[in-house]
Scaffold this motif. Structure first.
Motif, mmCIF file in Angstrom:
data_model
loop_
_atom_site.group_PDB
_atom_site.id
_atom_site.type_symbol
_atom_site.label_atom_id
_atom_site.label_comp_id
_atom_site.label_asym_id
_atom_site.label_seq_id
_atom_site.Cartn_x
_atom_site.Cartn_y
_atom_site.Cartn_z
ATOM 1 N N ASP A 125 57.668 -45.542 46.970
ATOM 2 C CA ASP A 125 58.074 -45.015 48.272
ATOM 3 C C ASP A 125 57.434 -45.847 49.375
ATOM 4 N N LEU A 126 58.271 -46.516 50.158
ATOM 5 C CA LEU A 126 57.739 -47.415 51.171
ATOM 6 C C LEU A 126 57.724 -46.778 52.563
ATOM 7 N N THR A 127 57.925 -45.474 52.634
ATOM 8 C CA THR A 127 57.909 -44.803 53.936
ATOM 9 C C THR A 127 56.569 -45.080 54.613
ATOM 10 N N GLY A 128 56.651 -45.675 55.799
ATOM 11 C CA GLY A 128 55.417 -45.943 56.542
ATOM 12 C C GLY A 128 54.840 -47.319 56.289
ATOM 13 N N PHE A 129 55.497 -48.116 55.463
ATOM 14 C CA PHE A 129 54.976 -49.444 55.158
ATOM 15 C C PHE A 129 55.007 -50.355 56.397
ATOM 16 N N GLY A 130 56.104 -50.229 57.165
ATOM 17 C CA GLY A 130 56.224 -51.012 58.383
ATOM 18 C C GLY A 130 55.088 -50.693 59.336
ATOM 19 N N GLN A 131 54.776 -49.429 59.433
ATOM 20 C CA GLN A 131 53.690 -48.996 60.304
ATOM 21 C C GLN A 131 52.350 -49.572 59.827
ATOM 22 N N PHE A 132 52.213 -49.606 58.475
ATOM 23 C CA PHE A 132 51.004 -50.136 57.873
ATOM 24 C C PHE A 132 50.820 -51.615 58.250
ATOM 25 N N LEU A 133 51.930 -52.356 58.173
ATOM 26 C CA LEU A 133 51.846 -53.772 58.526
ATOM 27 C C LEU A 133 51.509 -53.920 60.003
ATOM 28 N N GLN A 134 52.099 -53.052 60.821
ATOM 29 C CA GLN A 134 51.837 -53.096 62.253
ATOM 30 C C GLN A 134 50.355 -52.865 62.532
ATOM 31 N N SER A 135 49.759 -51.934 61.744
ATOM 32 C CA SER A 135 48.342 -51.647 61.928
ATOM 33 C C SER A 135 47.512 -52.875 61.605
ATOM 34 N N LEU A 136 47.929 -53.595 60.540
ATOM 35 C CA LEU A 136 47.201 -54.813 60.200
ATOM 36 C C LEU A 136 47.283 -55.808 61.351
ATOM 37 N N LYS A 137 48.510 -55.911 61.925
ATOM 38 C CA LYS A 137 48.682 -56.825 63.054
ATOM 39 C C LYS A 137 47.801 -56.399 64.216
ATOM 40 N N ASN A 138 47.771 -55.096 64.424
ATOM 41 C CA ASN A 138 46.980 -54.592 65.535
ATOM 42 C C ASN A 138 45.502 -54.918 65.364
ATOM 43 N N GLU A 139 45.110 -55.063 64.106
ATOM 44 C CA GLU A 139 43.711 -55.401 63.829
ATOM 45 C C GLU A 139 43.482 -56.909 63.910
ATOM 46 N N GLY A 140 44.523 -57.648 64.287
ATOM 47 C CA GLY A 140 44.340 -59.079 64.477
ATOM 48 C C GLY A 140 44.750 -59.923 63.295
ATOM 49 N N MET A 141 45.303 -59.314 62.238
ATOM 50 C CA MET A 141 45.748 -60.097 61.091
ATOM 51 C C MET A 141 47.239 -60.360 61.207
ATOM 52 N N LEU A 142 47.719 -61.413 60.590
ATOM 53 C CA LEU A 142 49.153 -61.678 60.629
ATOM 54 C C LEU A 142 49.743 -61.653 59.214
ATOM 55 N N PRO A 143 50.239 -60.495 58.800
ATOM 56 C CA PRO A 143 50.836 -60.445 57.458
ATOM 57 C C PRO A 143 52.239 -61.053 57.519
ATOM 58 N N HIS A 144 52.388 -62.300 57.031
ATOM 59 C CA HIS A 144 53.670 -62.981 57.217
ATOM 60 C C HIS A 144 54.474 -63.125 55.924
ATOM 61 N N LEU A 145 53.833 -62.982 54.751
ATOM 62 C CA LEU A 145 54.534 -63.278 53.511
ATOM 63 C C LEU A 145 55.610 -62.259 53.153
ATOM 64 N N MET A 146 55.489 -61.034 53.714
ATOM 65 C CA MET A 146 56.449 -60.016 53.289
ATOM 66 C C MET A 146 57.735 -60.028 54.103
ATOM 67 N N GLY A 147 57.820 -60.904 55.101
ATOM 68 C CA GLY A 147 59.038 -60.951 55.899
ATOM 69 C C GLY A 147 59.016 -59.868 56.982
ATOM 70 N N ASP A 148 60.171 -59.609 57.563
ATOM 71 C CA ASP A 148 60.216 -58.695 58.706
ATOM 72 C C ASP A 148 60.443 -57.259 58.295
ATOM 73 N N PHE A 149 59.439 -56.450 58.514
ATOM 74 C CA PHE A 149 59.602 -55.001 58.365
ATOM 75 C C PHE A 149 59.461 -54.396 59.739
ATOM 76 N N PRO A 150 60.502 -53.740 60.269
ATOM 77 C CA PRO A 150 60.356 -53.114 61.585
ATOM 78 C C PRO A 150 59.275 -52.048 61.539
ATOM 79 N N ALA A 151 58.446 -52.031 62.561
ATOM 80 C CA ALA A 151 57.374 -51.049 62.609
ATOM 81 C C ALA A 151 57.955 -49.671 62.864
ATOM 82 N N GLY A 152 57.199 -48.684 62.559
ATOM 83 C CA GLY A 152 57.584 -47.336 62.930
ATOM 84 C C GLY A 152 58.482 -46.639 61.952
ATOM 85 N N GLU A 153 59.719 -47.152 61.805
ATOM 86 C CA GLU A 153 60.630 -46.362 60.984
ATOM 87 C C GLU A 153 60.635 -46.858 59.538
ATOM 88 N N ALA A 154 60.843 -45.962 58.683
ATOM 89 C CA ALA A 154 60.788 -46.287 57.263
ATOM 90 C C ALA A 154 62.124 -46.808 56.779
#
Lengths: 564, 328
Positions: A521-550
């Motif tokens: 279940d990937l619900t919230g995965f986009g948000q998780f990646l966004q949180s990583l970005k917000n912490e200053g990391m750039l998760p780029h290998l997984m491609g584009d996951f829109p933040a917020g919506e599952a």
């Protein structure tokens, strides 16, 4: 009309004597040439051994060196002696002391009597000869070779180089077209006499005496001048290995030799008591006259040479250790390395095994222990699941695993959390099929409820490992087949790549994939990646996951997506 | 390398003082005889089968060195008609684990002979050994101008506890120890001496799973057409001059090679391991024997579900543990 033998020998004279006696008993005269280098005592013993046989004689002895004219001189002396004493012969066979007749002599006599005009001598133009070892194919007729290759190799090589650099070329006598072939022939008396009594024999002999390996070309070329009918094959079965050395026959070849229906074979190991006992027992000629058929023996020896020269790819052993970069495959069969699949799907290994019937392992290179299929502590070939043993030589480990399961297909999970030393091996191995869902390593992080700072550190570390891994697999020297999907693309339409993967490995019973594995279940995965970005990391290998919506979890398999 | 070889030869000459002939029949060695050289200690019970096995293979004369046996080994060997026996009084370890002694004997007696150097628990298997004698092999090697023949030491072991089935004198050890590991060996190349370095097998799996680098070497070159200037360097793992170590093909092909079936793990093994541990005469501080003793006290079963049962040389050839090369 009958057949006589000229026999050249230099060792195991007792065996030569035995065979000569066999022929004499069947009414065939023999002239034996014994190398002058053979000790006098051995020669005397042979003379003694055949002294009671009236039709066995000896000729002038020459000191013979391999590859030189001396062997032709020996054959000439023998043939002259034989023809002088037995003018009624139909054919003359040149044989060696290590030859053995495989069929009753009467069958050979009948065979030749039915072909009174035919010369059996392998005789092929240089252009068409495939078997020459170590160059010197046409040059053996156009350069001079006064030095022995066996005893004075350096001088031999230097003289060849000198002649090449000077552009020296001998003139081939105008009536001669160089032909080559096995030195064991069976010529009609007429052809042989024509060769020996030719008015131009001096010219020919002088020319061939400086040719390289003239025993494979003198009679072969001369026969072309005088013969009425050449059957270009030897009646003597004689096989050579990759170095041009004759294969030897032993007792365990008995059945193979029997079934070959050849008349003669060489070389026989002098201590092959069973062969000598079996083939020198005089048997009545059989009713059916089979043609020689050495096909099966040819295959056995061809396989042996293949084994010696090419070996078994993917095998390292006390016999085979190719230099680095020598092999394009480092394992013996294709295998599949699946990266990210285990993170994205529940029970992926079970599913893939069910769909393909292949052996699907967990993380073979997990730092804790080797995760063999079904969690076995020991696997095929008695491979241990100890991580220390595996990491001591991971390349041997993987090559062994594939070797030990020949005939099965192997798949295993891999990822940035595993030991990475195997990378170089994978990249260099044309049998490696690497399939990557990049960035999927983040899924277990997303699902764990650990402290976010720790997660962020771990994510950065794994991303770095996977980036470097992909870069190395994509580097220039790469031989593995590599497929990479970003996680976003894969999640969008998983059915297609999964179907393709199953087809590549080979679906069980050739069926299509009925059901897809359960995606987490990937619900919230986009948000998780966004949180990583917000912490200053750039998760780029997984491609584009829109933040917020599952995104929707694993879509039901839609027919439209199943590639066909 | 030449210096190293000279030093080895000198060492062997020095250590030769520790050797005293017990029964010297070397005068009976014929010009073309096949020789076997072995150093042993307390192997009385294994000897009848050992000698028999190699006589049948075609060995003509045995050169044996007895290192202080106390079980009648010396008396037994001295009475055999085709054995020459020496007694070695010194330390096995000080003599380079016996190598200095064998080097000396071979320099004296093996020059020009095909010579097989094996331990009493090692049984040579080569391609076609069920139908051809070792003379067929060496004649073939001679004809190809090959001077040395490589093998892999293949540990064989029983199913169940090592001490479960007692070994009886004269018995084929392979009746008891008939299992082996078929595919867990690692191969690397020793750049100094150019020999291969093979490790793995049941000993690595059971005794050295945590310290694989200490697992014993399994590469051996036991059969050499000896010349007095040759010398073994470490057991029969490697030789000088280094060209003798090139018994493998490095261009992708396979050279003819064999296996030495290593029937070390018989009922007598546990006691032997304890004894060797006390004597401390083995390689690298006897760590190998320490590991054995440690494991043997609790779980002496090397067998696992993937163990392979020994059938014949063809099986080993198919498994890739040995090769026919171009010999057919």
């Amino acid at each position: 009309m009958s057949v006589g033998f000229v026999m050249l020998c230099h060792e195991a004279l007792d065996r030569a004597g035995q065979v000569a006696a066999h022929w004499a008993a069947a009414g065939c005269p023999v002239v034996i040439h014994v190398d002058r280098r053979v000790p006098e005592a051995d020669f005397r013993a042979l003379v003694e051994q055949v002294s009671h046989l009236e039709t066995v004689d000896f000729c002038t002895r020459h000191a013979c060196d391999w590859g030189t004219w001396t062997l032709v001189a020996a054959a000439q002396s023998g043939a002259e002696a034989l023809l002088a004493r037995h003018p009624g012969l139909g054919h003359v066979c040149l044989v060696s002391g290590s030859c053995l007749p495989l069929r009753p002599v009467a069958e050979l006599i009948d065979y030749l009597a039915a072909r009174p005009e035919t010369d059996f001598i392998e005789s092929v133009t240089t252009r068409d000869v495939p078997w020459i070892k170590g160059g010197l194919d046409t040059e053996r007729f156009t350069l001079r070779f006064p030095f022995s290759w066996r005893q004075r190799r350096r001088l031999f090589d230097a003289y060849v180089r000198l002649q090449r650099s000077l552009g020296y070329r001998r003139k081939i006598p105008q009536d001669i077209v160089p032909h080559m072939g096995s030195q064991w022939w069976c010529l009609t008396r007429r052809t042989l006499e024509a060769i020996l009594n030719s008015p131009r024999r001096d010219i020919h002999d002088r020319y061939f005496s400086k040719v390289w390996i003239p025993d494979e070309s003198y009679f072969q070329s001369m026969a072309r001048l005088h013969s009425r009918r050449i059957e270009s094959r030897s009646l003597t079965l004689s096989k050579f290995d990759h170095q041009g050395k004759p294969h030897v026959f032993y007792d365990d070849h008995l059945q193979l030799l029997r079934r070959s229906d050849c008349f003669l074979a060489r070389k026989i190991w002098p201590r092959a008591d069973q062969l000598y006992a079996a083939f020198l027992r005089e048997a009545a000629p059989r009713r059916e006259r089979a043609e020689p058929n050495p096909g099966k023996i040819d295959r056995v020896f061809a396989r042996a040479v293949e084994r010696r020269v090419r070996g078994r790819p993917g095998l390292l052993s006390a016999a085979r250790f190719p230099d680095p970069g020598r092999d394009t495959v480092r394992s013996c069969a294709p295998y599949w390395v699946l990266e990210g699949y285990g993170d994205l799907f529940e029970g992926f290994t079970r599913w893939l095994h069910k769909a393909t019937g292949a052996q699907v392992h967990g993380h073979l290179f997990s730092p804790a222990r080797v995760e063999f299929a079904h969690r076995q502590p020991v696997f095929a070939g008695a491979l241990s699941d100890s991580a220390a043993l595996r990491d001591y030589n991971p390349e041997s480990f993987l090559a062994n695993l594939v070797w030990n399961t020949r005939g099965e297909r192997q798949c295993f999970l891999h990822g940035p959390r595993d030991a990475q030393q195997i990378e170089g091996f994978l990249a260099a191995d044309a049998n490696a099929r690497v399939s990557v869902i990049s960035g999927a390593w983040a899924v277990p992080l997303f699902r764990s409820k650990r402290n976010f700072t720790a997660l962020r550190r771990k994510a950065a570390e794994l991303q770095k490992i996977e980036s470097a891994h992909l870069a190395r697999l994509r580097a220039g020297q790469m031989r593995a087949s590599l497929r990479v999907w970003s996680m976003a693309d894969f999640v969008e339409a998983p059915a297609e790549p999964l179907q393709a993967l199953v087809e590549e490995i080979g679906a069980r019973g050739g069926r299509r994939v009925r059901e897809l594995p359960q995606m987490v279940d990937l619900t919230g995965f986009g948000q998780f990646l966004q949180s990583l970005k917000n912490e200053g990391m750039l998760p780029h290998l997984m491609g584009d996951f829109p933040a917020g919506e599952a995104r929707p979890a694993a879509p039901a398999p839609r027919r439209a997506y199943v590639a066909r | 390398m030449r210096l190293r070889r000279r030093r080895r030869l000198l060492r062997a000459a020095r250590k030769s003082r520790e050797l005293s002939p017990v029964r010297d029949r070397t005068g009976e060695i014929g010009a073309r005889d096949m020789l076997l050289v072995s150093t042993l200690r307390n192997e009385r019970v294994r000897l009848p089968y050992f000698l028999d096995y190699y006589r049948r293979m075609g060995i003509d004369h045995f050169l044996m060195i007895d290192n202080d046996s106390t079980d009648g080994t010396a008396d037994y060997l001295a009475a055999e008609p085709d054995v020459s026996l020496w007694h070695a009084s010194g330390s096995y370890k000080q003599a380079g684990f016996g190598v200095d002694w064998t080097n000396w004997l071979m320099r004296r007696h093996a020059h020009g002979h095909w010579t097989l150097t094996v331990d009493p628990d090692e049984f040579l298997v080569f391609p076609f050994c069920d139908t051809r004698s070792i003379r067929a092999l060496t004649d073939w090697l001679d004809s190809a101008a090959i001077r040395s023949f490589g093998t892999m030491l293949l540990d064989v072991y029983p199913k169940g506890r090592i001490d479960a089935q007692p070994y009886a004198e004269g018995q084929d050890p392979l009746e008891i120890a008939c299992w082996f590991d078929s595919g867990n060996y690692t191969v690397t190349r020793n750049p100094v001496y150019r020999n291969l370095w093979i490790q793995g097998g049941p000993r690595a799996r059971a005794f050295f799973a945590n310290r694989p680098e200490r697992a014993p070497a399994l590469n051996k070159i036991p059969l050499v057409r000896w010349h007095r200037s040759y010398t073994y360097v470490s057991s029969t793992h490697m030789l000088l001059p280094r060209g003798l170590n090139l018994v493998y093909d490095s261009q992708g092909g396979e050279k003819a090679s064999g296996c030495l079936l290593h029937a070390k793990f018989l009922s007598s093994f546990a006691a032997k391991a304890e004894e060797e541990l006390q004597r401390r005469q083995h390689y690298a501080g006897s760590h190998e024997y320490k590991a054995y003793a440690r494991h043997l006290r609790d779980d002496p079963d090397l067998w696992c579900k993937w163990s392979e049962k020994y059938i014949n040389w063809r099986q080993l050839e198919i498994l890739g543990l040995m090769s026919k090369g171009s010999w057919a």
